[in-house]
Design an enzyme around this catalytic site. Structure first.
Site, PDB file in Angstrom:
ATOM      1  CB  SER A 192       5.241  -0.054  -3.207  1.00 33.99           C
ATOM      2  OG  SER A 192       3.849   0.040  -3.180  1.00 33.99           O
ATOM      3  CG  ASP A 225       0.448   0.387  -9.164  1.00 35.84           C
ATOM      4  OD1 ASP A 225       1.681   0.318  -9.168  1.00 35.84           O
ATOM      5  OD2 ASP A 225      -0.246   0.075  -8.174  1.00 35.84           O
ATOM      6  CG  HIS A 268       2.429  -2.548  -6.744  1.00 36.44           C
ATOM      7  ND1 HIS A 268       2.249  -1.192  -6.907  1.00 36.44           N
ATOM      8  CD2 HIS A 268       2.801  -2.721  -5.459  1.00 36.44           C
ATOM      9  CE1 HIS A 268       2.486  -0.585  -5.763  1.00 36.44           C
ATOM     10  NE2 HIS A 268       2.841  -1.487  -4.861  1.00 36.44           N
TER      11      HIS A 268
END
Length: 417
Positions: A199, A295, A362
């Site tokens: 991330s 995502d 994610h």
């Protein structure tokens, strides 16, 4: 009865690990995008064996370099030593956790583990790409594995301060201090190295990729992996640019400009260069992009945040893809097309790798169920761990793109409550 009680406790512990990372989101829904959620709920819960717990090491020499967290505390990392064939191989995992783009959100952040080592866990579980078990992490289990904690709020790139608010924006210095400390602990002798991140950490692994290559011996095999770091400069559901506005605040507030790739800032504005789509084509070091085409963080916080959806039309869809209307799915298919377009030039390079699966998720490297397990997500019967390993060790070229939703039945989709 006792057996049922123990099963219940185990399930509760596993679930609590998944929701870790969401406590900061309880500011209010509108402020949600200032932080990232590792996970909240999944469609395929699974009980896994107890994970290796690794203690926190504070970087004692960092303070003298001004390499400190938002609140001025020392930064840190978790290191588990490699052995055998992996004794001179290093895997660096950059922690994710959103950004702060104004004084208010940074002041809040410095009172959490994302802005202060005071609040960081003293030890964390090493799972997925950090696991020390060959059956869970076949290619990297015996490497030196490091998780660098994230406590600056600008993907390890800022270098400024706000004295009035008592905020230190020292992400770039934290990155350098950590690398210097790890080099002194044996990384300078690395034969193999992989810089990875999830991330905001996945974005950082892109921005620091060539810099990382430059720190290590020329003879070393060095590559980079970005997991869920391909944040797109895309329009939200109202036609606005929610993420661009937020990134602009991060870049301006935390004095990020000078630490962005100069080949990008020579032709584009700094905010544009914080978006990986504008810099991945210039990276010289081999890079692997692992991302879902839908995502879940970007759907929730960039494409359909409450600020862009005051009527709440997207409320249920953004929390659970199964509740999306055909028109909403069509919008999300457009986002997938943008993702593939942004990666088109990148994919032409022989040295790069790519795994784009059609899931609503994610971060897939740090979780055991998505990295490598019996029912892990696959493309063409190949799990993520095997795809990354094949690419890193040059066993095969890996540039795979899933068919559009809803064709992939192997996904571990996230469902939010």
């Amino acid at each position: 009865m006792v057996k049922r009680l123990w099963v219940g406790i185990i399930i509760l512990l596993v679930f609590s690990n998944w929701v870790d990372g969401f406590e900061e989101l309880h500011l209010n829904e509108t402020a949600m995008y200032f932080f990232e959620a590792e996970a909240y709920g999944v469609s395929k819960p699974a009980i896994v064996p107890p994970a290796l717990m690794v203690g926190l090491t504070l970087i004692r020499g960092a303070g003298a370099k001004g390499a400190v967290c938002l609140d001025g505390t020392l930064p840190g990392y978790h290191l588990h030593r490699g052995y055998g064939s992996g004794a001179n191989s290093w895997l660096i995992q950059l922690e994710g956790g959103g950004w702060c783009n104004n004084i208010r959100t940074c002041v809040y952040r410095k009172k959490t583990r994302r802005g202060s080592s005071t609040y960081m866990e003293k030890e964390i579980a090493f799972t997925g790409i950090l696991s020390n078990k060959a059956e869970q992490n076949p290619d990297f289990f015996n490497w030196n594995r490091v998780k660098l904690r994230y406590c600056d709020g600008a993907s390890f790139t800022g270098d400024g301060e706000d004295k009035a608010a008592q905020l230190q924006f020292r992400g770039q210095r934290i990155w350098l201090a950590a690398m210097e400390d790890l080099l002194s602990k044996g990384m300078r002798f690395a034969h193999q190295a992989l810089l990875s991140g999830c991330s905001a950490g996945g974005l950082a692994s892109i921005l620091h990729c060539d810099e990382f290559r430059g720190l290590l011996p020329r003879t070393a095999k060095v590559k980079c992996l970005s997991d869920a770091g391909m944040f797109l400069d895309a329009s939200d559901v109202s036609g606005g640019r929610t993420l661009r506005s937020m990134f602009g605040g991060v870049v301006g507030l935390q004095a990020v400009r000078n630490n962005l790739p100069h080949i990008c800032t020579n032709r584009l504005d700094p905010t544009s260069c914080f978006f990986p789509q504008n810099s991945i084509g210039d990276i010289k070091t081999p890079l692997f992009i692992l991302n879902t085409a839908y995502d879940s963080w970007q759907v929730q916080s960039s494409l359909a945040p409450p600020s862009a959806d005051p009527s709440g039309y997207w409320h249920y869809c953004r929390l659970n893809h199964e509740k999306c209307t055909p028109a909403q799915i069509q919008f999300l298919q457009g986002f997938r097309n943008e993702m593939l377009k942004a990666l088109r030039h990148f994919s032409l390079s022989k040295q790069n790798g790519m795994f784009i699966n059609s899931c609503f998720a994610h971060c897939q490297t740090e979780r055991q169920d998505t990295w490598f397990a019996d029912d892990s997500p696959v493309i063409g019967k190949k799990a993520i761990a095997l795809a990354v390993g094949d690419w890193y060790f040059d066993r095969a070229s890996v540039k795979v793109v899933d068919c559009p939703y809803p064709c992939d039945k192997s996904c571990h989709n996230l469902v939010f409550k």
